[in-house]
Write a protein that holds these residues in place. Sequence first.
Motif, short mmCIF file in Angstrom:
data_model
loop_
_atom_site.label_atom_id
_atom_site.label_comp_id
_atom_site.label_asym_id
_atom_site.label_seq_id
_atom_site.Cartn_x
_atom_site.Cartn_y
_atom_site.Cartn_z
N THR A 15 0.93 -1.08 0.04
CA THR A 15 0.23 0.09 0.05
C THR A 15 0.78 1.36 0.12
N GLY A 16 0.51 2.29 -0.81
CA GLY A 16 1.39 3.55 -0.75
C GLY A 16 2.49 3.25 -1.63
N GLY A 17 2.36 2.41 -2.55
CA GLY A 17 3.54 1.92 -3.53
C GLY A 17 3.83 2.81 -4.52
N THR A 18 3.31 3.98 -4.49
CA THR A 18 3.78 5.09 -5.84
C THR A 18 4.73 5.96 -5.80
N ARG A 19 5.32 6.06 -4.37
CA ARG A 19 6.45 6.81 -4.32
C ARG A 19 7.31 6.58 -2.95
N GLY A 20 8.37 7.13 -2.73
CA GLY A 20 9.13 7.28 -1.42
C GLY A 20 9.40 5.81 -1.06
N ILE A 21 9.27 5.44 0.20
CA ILE A 21 9.75 4.30 0.81
C ILE A 21 8.80 2.99 0.21
N GLY A 22 7.60 3.26 -0.08
CA GLY A 22 6.64 2.16 -0.84
C GLY A 22 7.28 1.74 -2.02
N ASN A 94 1.86 -3.00 4.86
CA ASN A 94 1.14 -1.77 4.93
C ASN A 94 1.83 -0.72 5.15
N ASN A 95 1.88 0.02 4.19
CA ASN A 95 3.04 1.03 4.18
C ASN A 95 2.50 2.62 4.06
N ALA A 96 1.15 2.69 3.26
CA ALA A 96 0.60 4.19 3.44
C ALA A 96 0.45 4.76 4.59
N ASN A 144 4.27 -4.30 8.48
CA ASN A 144 3.59 -2.95 8.80
C ASN A 144 4.84 -2.07 9.04
N ILE A 145 4.53 -0.83 8.11
CA ILE A 145 5.62 0.49 8.33
C ILE A 145 5.40 1.21 9.43
N SER A 146 6.11 1.16 10.54
CA SER A 146 5.78 2.14 11.64
C SER A 146 6.92 3.20 11.61
N SER A 147 7.30 3.64 12.71
CA SER A 147 8.26 4.76 12.46
C SER A 147 9.10 4.84 13.79
N GLY A 159 -0.89 13.15 16.63
CA GLY A 159 -1.75 11.95 16.21
C GLY A 159 -0.77 11.01 15.30
N TYR A 160 0.53 11.47 14.83
CA TYR A 160 1.20 10.60 14.04
C TYR A 160 1.97 9.70 14.94
N PRO A 161 2.77 9.98 16.16
CA PRO A 161 3.14 9.03 16.82
C PRO A 161 2.13 8.12 17.34
N SER A 163 -0.63 7.28 16.12
CA SER A 163 -1.14 6.22 15.08
C SER A 163 0.00 5.22 14.96
N LYS A 164 1.29 5.41 15.06
CA LYS A 164 2.43 4.24 14.98
C LYS A 164 2.51 3.36 16.31
N PHE A 165 2.14 3.96 17.39
CA PHE A 165 2.06 3.11 18.59
C PHE A 165 0.96 2.35 18.27
N ALA A 189 10.50 0.03 11.61
CA ALA A 189 10.34 1.52 12.17
C ALA A 189 11.41 2.38 11.57
N PRO A 190 11.31 2.96 10.44
CA PRO A 190 12.36 3.71 9.75
C PRO A 190 12.42 4.89 10.64
N GLY A 191 13.70 5.43 10.45
CA GLY A 191 14.29 6.97 10.93
C GLY A 191 13.94 7.73 9.72
N VAL A 192 14.48 9.09 9.84
CA VAL A 192 14.58 10.18 8.75
C VAL A 192 14.76 9.29 7.69
N THR A 193 14.04 9.31 6.60
CA THR A 193 14.44 8.60 5.26
C THR A 193 14.15 9.58 4.13
N ARG A 194 15.07 9.26 3.32
CA ARG A 194 15.33 10.34 2.12
C ARG A 194 14.09 10.13 1.14
P1 NAD Z 1 5.30 9.30 0.85
O1 NAD Z 1 4.37 10.71 1.38
O2 NAD Z 1 6.37 9.49 0.03
O3 NAD Z 1 4.32 8.33 0.32
C1 NAD Z 1 3.12 7.85 1.10
C2 NAD Z 1 2.35 6.97 0.04
O4 NAD Z 1 1.12 6.73 0.76
C3 NAD Z 1 2.08 7.54 -1.23
O5 NAD Z 1 2.22 6.35 -2.34
C4 NAD Z 1 0.68 7.77 -1.49
O6 NAD Z 1 0.00 7.52 -2.43
C5 NAD Z 1 0.29 6.92 -0.25
N1 NAD Z 1 -1.14 7.50 0.23
C6 NAD Z 1 -1.30 8.76 1.07
N2 NAD Z 1 -2.61 9.04 1.33
C7 NAD Z 1 -3.04 7.83 1.08
C8 NAD Z 1 -4.48 7.38 0.99
N3 NAD Z 1 -5.28 8.31 1.64
N4 NAD Z 1 -4.85 6.25 0.66
C9 NAD Z 1 -3.90 5.26 0.07
N5 NAD Z 1 -2.55 5.85 -0.13
C10 NAD Z 1 -2.22 6.91 0.43
O7 NAD Z 1 5.53 8.81 2.41
P2 NAD Z 1 6.87 7.95 3.03
O8 NAD Z 1 7.75 8.89 3.35
O9 NAD Z 1 7.59 7.07 1.83
O10 NAD Z 1 6.17 7.09 3.97
C11 NAD Z 1 5.70 5.91 3.90
C12 NAD Z 1 5.46 5.20 5.19
O11 NAD Z 1 6.94 5.08 6.15
C13 NAD Z 1 4.45 5.72 5.93
O12 NAD Z 1 3.63 4.74 6.71
C14 NAD Z 1 5.32 6.77 6.92
O13 NAD Z 1 4.57 7.23 8.14
C15 NAD Z 1 6.57 5.81 7.20
N6 NAD Z 1 7.99 6.56 7.72
C16 NAD Z 1 8.43 7.41 6.94
C17 NAD Z 1 9.49 7.99 7.27
C18 NAD Z 1 10.28 9.11 6.59
O14 NAD Z 1 11.32 9.72 6.91
N7 NAD Z 1 10.05 9.26 5.19
C19 NAD Z 1 10.16 7.80 8.58
C20 NAD Z 1 9.40 6.83 9.15
C21 NAD Z 1 8.31 6.23 9.02
#
Ligand code: NAD
Length: 252
Positions: A15-22, A94-96, A144-147, A159-161, A163-165, A189-194
Amino acid sequence: MNISDMLEGKTAIVTGGTRGIGFGIVSKFLEAGANVALFGSRQETVDKALEKIRAEKPDASVMGLFPSLEGFEEANKAIQTVNEAYGQIDILVNNAGISARESLYDYKPEDFEKIMALNVNAVFNCSKSAAAIMKQQGGGSIVNISSMVSIYGQPAGCGYPASKFAVNGLTKSLARELGKDQIRVNAVAPGVTRTDMVAALPDEMVQRISSTIPLGRVGEPEEIANAVLFLASDLASYVTGAILSVDGATQV
Ligand code: NAD
């Protein structure tokens, strides 16, 4: 074992696989030989992600959907569609997720509900749907992608922490509940990620953040994906209920 064999013959949903960590996880899973279904929030971003993957990996076995995951019915329908397309579901990531920074005084109750709806309810909905299929198949793996904020909290945007708890709570509880069905449930549980958000920060700010991290830098999406790959694969066959920090030993 070669990376290209690690998920051979398996089907994964991210889930949330279009960009970033996903997106990093989707790419890694394809490299590991899986069929992958990526979920995004909009058709446009899903199409763009699929286009990018197919340009780099023309033979990739990948599909994309954009269900609203906040309600069980639509999440379940999308997961059934993937099961019909590939005939099985072995891995669910579960990444979104969305985050927030508002102080409690400015926090709108509807924004608190919104963050819970995606970061917690969607994890419940997708896990409930996928676990039923995995149980019938004889097992599976949920990651699951926590933090890191699920360990330390954060000084604003409660709300963010929170939700991750809750994600950690679901991870540990479902690991205990679903073990008898050979379904493993873990979290990273990732830290700050690029991701785009960090890439948009001025270099100076990234350097300041990096200097507080024992490994001296922020993480890359691929480094989070590597940990997810391990937990999703049979190499982690006796690991369940774990919350794996991938944060360069950040202490905040
Ligand atoms: P991002 O914002 O780059 O990407 C988020 C993804 O979630 C996107 O693919 C988007 O399409 C999807 N998304 C957003 N809203 C949505 C919705 N309503 N329904 C379905 N999909 C939706 O995020 P990221 O930084 O890659 O984070 C991914 C996960 O990693 C998250 O759970 C975030 O909490 C966690 N995380 C990120 C970091 C970080 O530094 N980037 C650190 C710790 C944890």
